[in-house]
Motif scaffolding. Structure first.
Motif, PDB file in Angstrom:
ATOM      1  N   LEU A 200       0.835  -1.208   0.000  1.00  0.00           N
ATOM      2  CA  LEU A 200       0.000   0.000   0.000  1.00  0.00           C
ATOM      3  C   LEU A 200       0.870   1.258   0.000  1.00  0.00           C
ATOM      4  O   LEU A 200       0.566   2.242  -0.692  1.00  0.00           O
ATOM      5  N   GLY A 201       1.964   1.229   0.785  1.00  0.00           N
ATOM      6  CA  GLY A 201       2.847   2.383   0.839  1.00  0.00           C
ATOM      7  C   GLY A 201       3.519   2.669  -0.490  1.00  0.00           C
ATOM      8  O   GLY A 201       3.634   3.828  -0.917  1.00  0.00           O
ATOM      9  N   VAL A 202       3.957   1.597  -1.170  1.00  0.00           N
ATOM     10  CA  VAL A 202       4.605   1.785  -2.473  1.00  0.00           C
ATOM     11  C   VAL A 202       3.584   2.225  -3.526  1.00  0.00           C
ATOM     12  O   VAL A 202       3.846   3.113  -4.350  1.00  0.00           O
ATOM     13  N   LYS A 203       2.391   1.638  -3.473  1.00  0.00           N
ATOM     14  CA  LYS A 203       1.361   1.925  -4.475  1.00  0.00           C
ATOM     15  C   LYS A 203       0.881   3.376  -4.400  1.00  0.00           C
ATOM     16  O   LYS A 203       0.769   4.067  -5.419  1.00  0.00           O
ATOM     17  N   TYR A 204       0.589   3.849  -3.175  1.00  0.00           N
ATOM     18  CA  TYR A 204      -0.051   5.160  -3.042  1.00  0.00           C
ATOM     19  C   TYR A 204       0.927   6.308  -2.755  1.00  0.00           C
ATOM     20  O   TYR A 204       0.614   7.471  -3.003  1.00  0.00           O
ATOM     21  N   TYR A 205       2.086   5.999  -2.196  1.00  0.00           N
ATOM     22  CA  TYR A 205       3.011   7.072  -1.834  1.00  0.00           C
ATOM     23  C   TYR A 205       4.371   6.967  -2.519  1.00  0.00           C
ATOM     24  O   TYR A 205       5.221   7.834  -2.336  1.00  0.00           O
ATOM     25  N   GLY A 206       4.559   5.899  -3.267  1.00  0.00           N
ATOM     26  CA  GLY A 206       5.836   5.724  -3.958  1.00  0.00           C
ATOM     27  C   GLY A 206       7.006   5.431  -3.038  1.00  0.00           C
ATOM     28  O   GLY A 206       8.165   5.655  -3.403  1.00  0.00           O
ATOM     29  N   TRP A 207       6.736   4.911  -1.851  1.00  0.00           N
ATOM     30  CA  TRP A 207       7.798   4.600  -0.900  1.00  0.00           C
ATOM     31  C   TRP A 207       8.409   3.240  -1.236  1.00  0.00           C
ATOM     32  O   TRP A 207       8.101   2.213  -0.625  1.00  0.00           O
ATOM     33  N   GLY A 208       9.295   3.206  -2.191  1.00  0.00           N
ATOM     34  CA  GLY A 208       9.895   1.937  -2.609  1.00  0.00           C
ATOM     35  C   GLY A 208      10.700   1.260  -1.522  1.00  0.00           C
ATOM     36  O   GLY A 208      10.838   0.033  -1.515  1.00  0.00           O
ATOM     37  N   TRP A 209      11.224   2.057  -0.584  1.00  0.00           N
ATOM     38  CA  TRP A 209      12.025   1.501   0.507  1.00  0.00           C
ATOM     39  C   TRP A 209      11.183   0.748   1.536  1.00  0.00           C
ATOM     40  O   TRP A 209      11.703  -0.004   2.360  1.00  0.00           O
ATOM     41  N   LEU A 210       9.852   0.964   1.486  1.00  0.00           N
ATOM     42  CA  LEU A 210       8.996   0.365   2.513  1.00  0.00           C
ATOM     43  C   LEU A 210       8.906  -1.156   2.364  1.00  0.00           C
ATOM     44  O   LEU A 210       8.809  -1.881   3.361  1.00  0.00           O
ATOM     45  N   ASP A 211       8.960  -1.640   1.126  1.00  0.00           N
ATOM     46  CA  ASP A 211       8.855  -3.091   0.901  1.00  0.00           C
ATOM     47  C   ASP A 211       9.992  -3.848   1.591  1.00  0.00           C
ATOM     48  O   ASP A 211       9.740  -4.747   2.402  1.00  0.00           O
ATOM     49  N   PRO A 212      11.272  -3.510   1.333  1.00  0.00           N
ATOM     50  CA  PRO A 212      12.347  -4.219   2.047  1.00  0.00           C
ATOM     51  C   PRO A 212      12.401  -3.894   3.536  1.00  0.00           C
ATOM     52  O   PRO A 212      12.808  -4.739   4.339  1.00  0.00           O
ATOM     53  N   LEU A 213      11.974  -2.676   3.922  1.00  0.00           N
ATOM     54  CA  LEU A 213      11.980  -2.326   5.342  1.00  0.00           C
ATOM     55  C   LEU A 213      11.044  -3.241   6.132  1.00  0.00           C
ATOM     56  O   LEU A 213      11.374  -3.682   7.246  1.00  0.00           O
ATOM     57  N   MET A 214       9.878  -3.534   5.557  1.00  0.00           N
ATOM     58  CA  MET A 214       8.953  -4.440   6.230  1.00  0.00           C
ATOM     59  C   MET A 214       9.573  -5.826   6.393  1.00  0.00           C
ATOM     60  O   MET A 214       9.346  -6.513   7.400  1.00  0.00           O
ATOM     61  N   GLY A 215      10.378  -6.226   5.404  1.00  0.00           N
ATOM     62  CA  GLY A 215      11.074  -7.509   5.515  1.00  0.00           C
ATOM     63  C   GLY A 215      12.067  -7.509   6.662  1.00  0.00           C
ATOM     64  O   GLY A 215      12.178  -8.486   7.418  1.00  0.00           O
ATOM     65  N   VAL A 216      12.795  -6.404   6.837  1.00  0.00           N
ATOM     66  CA  VAL A 216      13.769  -6.287   7.923  1.00  0.00           C
ATOM     67  C   VAL A 216      13.072  -6.318   9.277  1.00  0.00           C
ATOM     68  O   VAL A 216      13.474  -7.048  10.194  1.00  0.00           O
TER      69      VAL A 216
END
Length: 328
Positions: A200-216
């Protein structure tokens, strides 16, 4: 000296309907987790979502771990009457819980490494499709958690000395095998939520870093849960029970008898809420081993007692005031 009457002794499990239900529920969760794992891993590769892929591989390890839990229930029940197991087959389940915790550590390390790599090598994600799969994964995790939900453990201690004592209040009646499987399902749910938030963060806000951050973040939380489970199961496997409050209570109860000193005391668990006890006392009196064992009848969780009485010889040499040589 040991008690000739073993009518109070029961194996660590009698495998009544509660244990059989736990076994059936574990196999159901294995099937659910396996199907969702295939869906998420395939979708993660197809849609380039690290959070979704991590969730899928996470579920793969959990399918193995929960399969171990189900197999442990089966083996513990299968060999419950096998006399080669001195105190029953309860520790088969604890061993499965320990193995599950080790798998959690492996998952956490792999997730952490892959997520960190994705910070430097991001990929284009198909958000909408990946979101649907992540939601399906979360629903499956919630269903699995419901199947493995904690139930009232029917403490086995009441078999030991019915009508005596109040039982052990420290929560040792929990099923460590079920707890391990439940923790795996909870971590699955966590990674599913993390995947949804990241997408949702990447889709609506363009936060590409959020995907790997959630993994960490997911890897760190899983590592913390794994540590707790490792410590608890290892404690049971290694019989590290001598810091339990029950030990001090048993010692106080024995030494309340006049002219009694406890010189050796060992307690260890032989079931979810069952203990075995070996004790040695020194006394000038004429109490028998049975007399000392009778003191422990008030501890419902102690199901097997071996007692040794060492008497001080009053008319022999004295090493000091009031102390004589030991006589068996």
């Amino acid at each position: 000296m040991t008690d000739c009457n073993h009518s109070h002794w029961h194996p660590s499990h009698d495998y009544r309907p509660l244990e059989r239900q736990s076994e059936r529920q574990a196999w159901k969760v294995v099937a659910l987790t396996g199907a969702t794992m295939i869906l998420e891993i395939g979708a993660g590769h197809l849609f380039n979502s690290m959070a979704l892929l991590a969730d899928g591989w996470h579920m793969a390890s959990h399918m193995v771990a929960i399969g171990l839990a189900a197999l442990a229930y089966y083996l513990a029940r299968r060999f419950a009457g096998d006399r080669r197991f001195a105190f029953g087959t309860w520790k088969i389940e604890v061993l499965a819980g320990f193995a599950s915790a080790l798998l959690l550590v492996v998952v956490a390390v792999l997730m952490l490494g892959e997520s960190i790599w994705r910070f430097w090598s991001p990929a284009q994600i198909a958000y909408d499709e990946a979101l649907w799969v992540a939601v399906i994964g979360l629903l499956v995790n919630l269903w699995s958690a419901w199947l493995l939900r904690g139930q009232h453990e029917h403490g086995h201690a009441h078999h030991a000395h019915a009508g005596h004592g109040e039982g052990h209040p420290h929560g040792h009646g929990k099923d460590l095998n079920r707890q391990a499987a439940f923790v795996h399902v909870l971590t699955d749910g966590l990674t599913s939520v993390a995947a949804i938030v990241a997408l949702l963060g990447v889709k609506y806000y363009g936060w590409g870093w959020l995907d790997p951050l959630m993994g960490v973040l997911g890897a760190l939380v899983i590592g913390i849960w794994a540590k707790g489970l490792l410590l608890e199961t290892a404690k049971a496997l290694l019989d590290r029970e001598m810091d339990d409050p029950l030990v001090a209570k048993v010692r106080r109860a024995l030494e309340q008898l006049p002219d009694t000193e406890v010189v050796d005391l060992h307690l260890w668990r032989v079931g979810k809420a069952q203990y075995s006890c070996i004790l040695s006392v020194v006394t000038h009196g004429d109490r028998s081993a049975d007399d000392y064992k009778a003191v422990l009848h008030g501890f419902a969780e102690i199901v097997h007692v071996t007692a040794e009485v060492n008497r001080c010889a009053l008319a022999t040499h004295f090493a000091g005031p009031g102390l004589g040589t030991l006589a068996r």
